[in-house]
Every structure is written in structure tokens, then in C-alpha cells.
Scaffold this motif. Structure first.
Motif, PDB file in Angstrom:
ATOM      1  N   ASN A   1       0.977  -1.379  -0.114  1.00 46.02           N
ATOM      2  CA  ASN A   1      -0.447   0.026   0.339  1.00 46.02           C
ATOM      3  C   ASN A   1       0.853   1.392   0.060  1.00 46.02           C
ATOM      4  N   GLU A   2       1.579   1.988  -1.238  1.00 45.19           N
ATOM      5  CA  GLU A   2       2.005   2.961  -1.190  1.00 45.19           C
ATOM      6  C   GLU A   2       1.714   4.233  -0.347  1.00 45.19           C
ATOM      7  N   GLN A   3       0.048   4.474  -0.685  1.00 40.65           N
ATOM      8  CA  GLN A   3      -0.289   5.549  -0.182  1.00 40.65           C
ATOM      9  C   GLN A   3       0.228   5.648   1.140  1.00 40.65           C
ATOM     10  N   GLU A   4      -0.903   4.495   2.302  1.00 37.93           N
ATOM     11  CA  GLU A   4       0.172   4.500   3.474  1.00 37.93           C
ATOM     12  C   GLU A   4       1.187   4.668   3.756  1.00 37.93           C
ATOM     13  N   LEU A   5       2.585   3.931   2.996  1.00 41.34           N
ATOM     14  CA  LEU A   5       3.683   4.047   3.754  1.00 41.34           C
ATOM     15  C   LEU A   5       4.180   5.200   3.144  1.00 41.34           C
ATOM     16  N   ARG A   6       3.329   6.510   2.141  1.00 36.83           N
ATOM     17  CA  ARG A   6       3.632   7.149   2.485  1.00 36.83           C
ATOM     18  C   ARG A   6       3.452   7.642   3.535  1.00 36.83           C
ATOM     19  N   ASN A   7       2.265   8.450   3.994  1.00 37.78           N
ATOM     20  CA  ASN A   7       1.702   8.812   5.404  1.00 37.78           C
ATOM     21  C   ASN A   7       1.880   7.950   6.489  1.00 37.78           C
ATOM     22  N   GLN A   8       3.111   7.010   6.362  1.00 37.38           N
ATOM     23  CA  GLN A   8       3.360   6.738   7.774  1.00 37.38           C
ATOM     24  C   GLN A   8       4.378   7.010   7.968  1.00 37.38           C
ATOM     25  N   VAL A   9       5.396   7.767   6.329  1.00 36.97           N
ATOM     26  CA  VAL A   9       6.806   7.481   7.059  1.00 36.97           C
ATOM     27  C   VAL A   9       6.662   9.028   6.843  1.00 36.97           C
ATOM     28  N   ASN A  10       5.407   9.496   7.075  1.00 39.42           N
ATOM     29  CA  ASN A  10       5.197  11.582   7.268  1.00 39.42           C
ATOM     30  C   ASN A  10       5.038  11.013   8.974  1.00 39.42           C
ATOM     31  N   ARG A  11       4.112  10.256   9.338  1.00 39.69           N
ATOM     32  CA  ARG A  11       4.084  10.227  10.131  1.00 39.69           C
ATOM     33  C   ARG A  11       4.738   9.851  11.475  1.00 39.69           C
ATOM     34  N   GLN A  12       6.100   9.602  11.585  1.00 44.50           N
ATOM     35  CA  GLN A  12       7.020   9.071  12.163  1.00 44.50           C
ATOM     36  C   GLN A  12       7.866  10.910  11.914  1.00 44.50           C
ATOM     37  N   ILE A  13       7.882  10.899  10.880  1.00 43.44           N
ATOM     38  CA  ILE A  13       9.006  11.913  10.805  1.00 43.44           C
ATOM     39  C   ILE A  13       8.027  12.929  11.079  1.00 43.44           C
ATOM     40  N   GLU A  14       7.183  14.051  11.317  1.00 45.39           N
ATOM     41  CA  GLU A  14       6.481  14.788  12.142  1.00 45.39           C
ATOM     42  C   GLU A  14       6.726  14.542  13.739  1.00 45.39           C
ATOM     43  N   ALA A  15       6.928  13.268  14.531  1.00 43.14           N
ATOM     44  CA  ALA A  15       7.228  13.084  15.716  1.00 43.14           C
ATOM     45  C   ALA A  15       8.240  12.775  15.973  1.00 43.14           C
ATOM     46  N   GLY A  16       9.283  13.394  14.933  1.00 44.04           N
ATOM     47  CA  GLY A  16      10.480  13.842  15.712  1.00 44.04           C
ATOM     48  C   GLY A  16      11.710  12.873  15.495  1.00 44.04           C
ATOM     49  N   ILE A  17      11.102  11.526  14.925  1.00 45.93           N
ATOM     50  CA  ILE A  17      12.044  10.682  14.719  1.00 45.93           C
ATOM     51  C   ILE A  17      13.191  10.938  14.403  1.00 45.93           C
ATOM     52  N   HIS A  18      14.536  10.435  14.391  1.00 41.77           N
ATOM     53  CA  HIS A  18      16.221  10.267  13.690  1.00 41.77           C
ATOM     54  C   HIS A  18      16.601   9.669  12.637  1.00 41.77           C
ATOM     55  N   GLY A  19      15.925   9.435  12.222  1.00 46.91           N
ATOM     56  CA  GLY A  19      16.055   8.365  10.754  1.00 46.91           C
ATOM     57  C   GLY A  19      14.701   7.564  10.544  1.00 46.91           C
ATOM     58  N   ILE A  20      14.902   7.015   9.491  1.00 51.20           N
ATOM     59  CA  ILE A  20      14.140   5.574   9.012  1.00 51.20           C
ATOM     60  C   ILE A  20      14.436   4.569   8.396  1.00 51.20           C
ATOM     61  N   PHE A  21      13.652   2.833   8.893  1.00 50.20           N
ATOM     62  CA  PHE A  21      14.476   2.561   8.511  1.00 50.20           C
ATOM     63  C   PHE A  21      13.202   1.527   7.349  1.00 50.20           C
ATOM     64  N   PRO A  22      13.492   1.603   6.606  1.00 50.06           N
ATOM     65  CA  PRO A  22      11.927   0.285   5.990  1.00 50.06           C
ATOM     66  C   PRO A  22      11.907  -1.264   5.459  1.00 50.06           C
ATOM     67  N   PHE A  23      11.453  -1.736   5.453  1.00 53.84           N
ATOM     68  CA  PHE A  23      11.962  -3.534   5.292  1.00 53.84           C
ATOM     69  C   PHE A  23      13.096  -3.859   6.270  1.00 53.84           C
ATOM     70  N   GLY A  24      13.571  -3.693   7.767  1.00 55.97           N
ATOM     71  CA  GLY A  24      13.692  -4.316   8.198  1.00 55.97           C
ATOM     72  C   GLY A  24      13.084  -5.638   8.819  1.00 55.97           C
ATOM     73  N   THR A  25      13.129  -6.330   9.929  1.00 53.93           N
ATOM     74  CA  THR A  25      12.437  -6.717  10.561  1.00 53.93           C
ATOM     75  C   THR A  25      11.294  -6.729  10.781  1.00 53.93           C
ATOM     76  N   ASN A  26      10.735  -5.508  11.122  1.00 57.14           N
ATOM     77  CA  ASN A  26       9.853  -5.166  11.687  1.00 57.14           C
ATOM     78  C   ASN A  26       9.052  -4.679   9.921  1.00 57.14           C
ATOM     79  N   GLY A  27       9.077  -4.898   9.459  1.00 59.57           N
ATOM     80  CA  GLY A  27       9.001  -4.350   7.327  1.00 59.57           C
ATOM     81  C   GLY A  27       9.153  -5.593   6.764  1.00 59.57           C
ATOM     82  N   GLU A  28       9.129  -6.656   7.109  1.00 56.89           N
ATOM     83  CA  GLU A  28       8.296  -8.207   6.792  1.00 56.89           C
ATOM     84  C   GLU A  28       9.992  -8.162   6.024  1.00 56.89           C
TER      85      GLU A  28
END
Length: 300
Positions: free
Chosen positions: A24-51
Motif C-alpha cells: 500500500n504505497e500511499q499508506e507507506l507515505r503516510n507512515q513516513v510522514n507520521r514518523q518524521i512529524e513525531a521527531g524520529i532521527h532516521g527511518i528504516f524500511p524493510f527491516g524485520t518489522n517491515g517484513e
């Protein structure tokens, strides 16, 4: 080579799925922005939690392209490029570099037992083939291969190997990684176990790659931000607050339970891919109670 400061809370972001198990590409974009808006310091797609274990190589690259595009340089993007073979790891790493990743996170080879010398040669060969910063990833319960502290020490002498994530759940192993690499100031140790992030920081580590940030990004960020501000008690309160969520992991695969919790919060990230998509009703009911209690406590 890119210069990237590894620090803070880096969410191992979930991969949103449609009902037919496509991304779900649009929701992936939504989650990226949700994380950045929360102040995270990096982002890691397709790790263990990213399946990552159930995504094709082309899907991984597409996910990475979306994350890089949506992130717009606001935080570093980590790409998990570890494969079983050295050759495949190099190929995927080069594709990730072309797609715009800032850092490579390379899990140990899996299934076949590897000696420490084989692990050393694997990472050394990859590092020499790819001009990018690399973070080693130790999760022996999932791969069957553990990176010994003395191997991490040897690998830390290679310029573009700049850190290690430990998901063994063994805090003494994290301590030994920190001790073994102390002579190199720019080498960073990250906790891959969310319950050990504050303790890793107190021991001299740099932060954590956090699955629980999918559920409570602001809380996870506050562990790090309070710590660096010298507010250790506040950091400990934040660290302790995720305990009730993590207790739910006893019901099954933590990745599946995290994704279920994100859905219950109202974010349509879908299920994990089969067969890793079953959550017992008892877990769902417990999650509902925990999420409501935490909502009333102001956790976000």
C-alpha cells in the motif's frame, strides 16, 4: 562516501499492505510522514518489522524509492540489504545506493551456520564493494548466526563499517560491542531491543532501531531526547511505559502484533503477509485494553 551521524530513534517502519498483499504505497507515505512529524532521527524500511524476510528484491527497491522520495532528506534512510550470499548482498546494496539510501543495514547470513571468519570475510567483501556507510545487524534468534564481539571489533577497523545493531536481547552482548569498539569514536552501537534503548544510551550506545516506534513514535523519541537533555528519570519513565505493549508479544510474532496495534490505532497498514498474519483473539482484546490505557496516559 556519505557522512551520516547514526543516533537516536530509528523506526523499523512497517510495510503497509493491501488486502491482496501488495504494498500500500500511499499508506507507506503516510507512515513516513507520521514518523518524521513525531521527531524520529532516521527511518528504516524493510527491516524485520517491515517484513524484509517476505518481500521480493524489486519490492524492497520500490519501497526504498518511496521512502527516500517522501523523506525528502529530512532524516537518513537506512536500507536492509543483507542476503544469504555475499554476491547477492553486494548486488542489493548497490541497488539500494542507486535508489538513494543513506546507510546500509546488513543482517548476518542465515540458515547455514557461518564461522566468525566467514562472517568477517562476508562483511569485509561487501564493504570493499560498496562505497556506503554500513551498520552490522546481529539477530541470531532469526538468522542462526551471531556476530561475536571480537568479530565486530575486527570489522570496526574497516572505514565504512560505522556501527552495529544488536537484537540478541542480551544486554551484556551490547556492552561487549561498546567495549570492543570504544577506540573508534565514530563507531556507534544501537539497540535492536526496544526495552534496552535507555540502558544502551547510558552505557555509551547511540540509540535504537525501534519496532515500537510504529505504535508510539513520540514516546520512543522522548527516551532519546530526554536522555541527551540530561533528564534521565523522564527518559526512564518513557522507557518503562512501553512495557505493557511489549508484554503482548507473548501471544505470537512481535512483527505481527506491532502491525495489529498500528491498525487498531486507526492507521490502515493491513496484515502481515501469510503465513505470518495470525493474531489470537485474546491478543487483540489485550491490545485494545493496553492501547486505551496508554491513550488516556497521553502516549502517542
Amino acid at each position: 562516501m556519505k557522512t551520516v551521524d547514526i543516533k537516536g530513534i530509528i523506526p523499523a517502519i512497517v510495510t503497509p499492505m493491501n488486502e491482496d498483499e501488495t504494498v500500500n504505497e500511499q499508506e507507506l507515505r503516510n507512515q513516513v510522514n507520521r514518523q518524521i512529524e513525531a521527531g524520529i532521527h532516521g527511518i528504516f524500511p524493510f527491516g524485520t518489522n517491515g517484513e524484509a524476510y517476505i518481500l521480493s528484491e524489486d519490492e524492497k527497491i520500490r519501497i526504498l524509492e518511496i521512502v527516500v522520495e517522501e523523506t525528502k532528506g529530512r532524516v537518513p534512510v537506512y536500507a536492509g540489504t543483507g542476503c544469504i550470499s555475499t554476491k547477492d548482498t553486494i548486488r542489493l546494496s548497490k541497488r539500494a545506493q542507486e535508489a538513494g539510501a543513506d546507510i546500509l543495514s546488513i543482517i548476518t547470513p542465515s540458515f547455514a551456520a557461518a564461522s566468525q571468519e566467514e562472517l568477517y570475510q562476508h562483511y569485509k567483501t561487501v564493504a570493499e564493494a560498496v562505497d556506503m556507510p554500513i551498520v552490522l545487524y546481529n539477530i541470531p534468534a532469526r538468522t542462526g548466526n551471531a556476530l561475536a564481539p571480537y568479530t565486530v571489533k575486527r570489522l570496526s577497523k574497516i572505514k565504512n563499517i560505522i556501527g552495529v545493531k544488536d537484537s540478541s536481547g542480551n544486554f551484556d552482548n551490547i556492552l561487549q560491542y561498546i567495549e570492543a569498539t570504544r577506540e573508534r569514536e565514530d563507531f556507534k552501537v544501537l539497540s535492536g531491543n526496544d526495552s534496552l534503548i535507555l540502558w544502551t544510551l547510558l552505557a555509551g550506545g547511540a540509540g535504537g532501531i525501534a519496532g515500537c516506534a510504529n505504535v508510539y513514535p513520540e514516546v520512543m523519541v522522548s527516551i532519546y531526547e530526554n536522555f541527551v537533555a540530561g533528564k534521565v528519570e523522564e527518559a526512564r519513565t518513557a522507557q518503562d511505559s512501553i512495557r505493557t505493549l511489549r508484554k503482548c508479544f507473548r501471544h505470537g510474532n512481535p512483527n505481527t502484533i506491532v502491525k495489529t496495534a498500528v491498525n487498531l490505532l486507526g492507521h490502515p497498514v493491513g496484515k502481515c503477509r501469510a503465513p505470518f498474519n495470525y493474531v489470537p483473539e485474546a491478543c487483540i482484546e489485550e491490545l485494545k485494553v493496553v492501547l486505551e490505557e496508554n491513550r488516556l496516559a497521553g502516549m502517542r
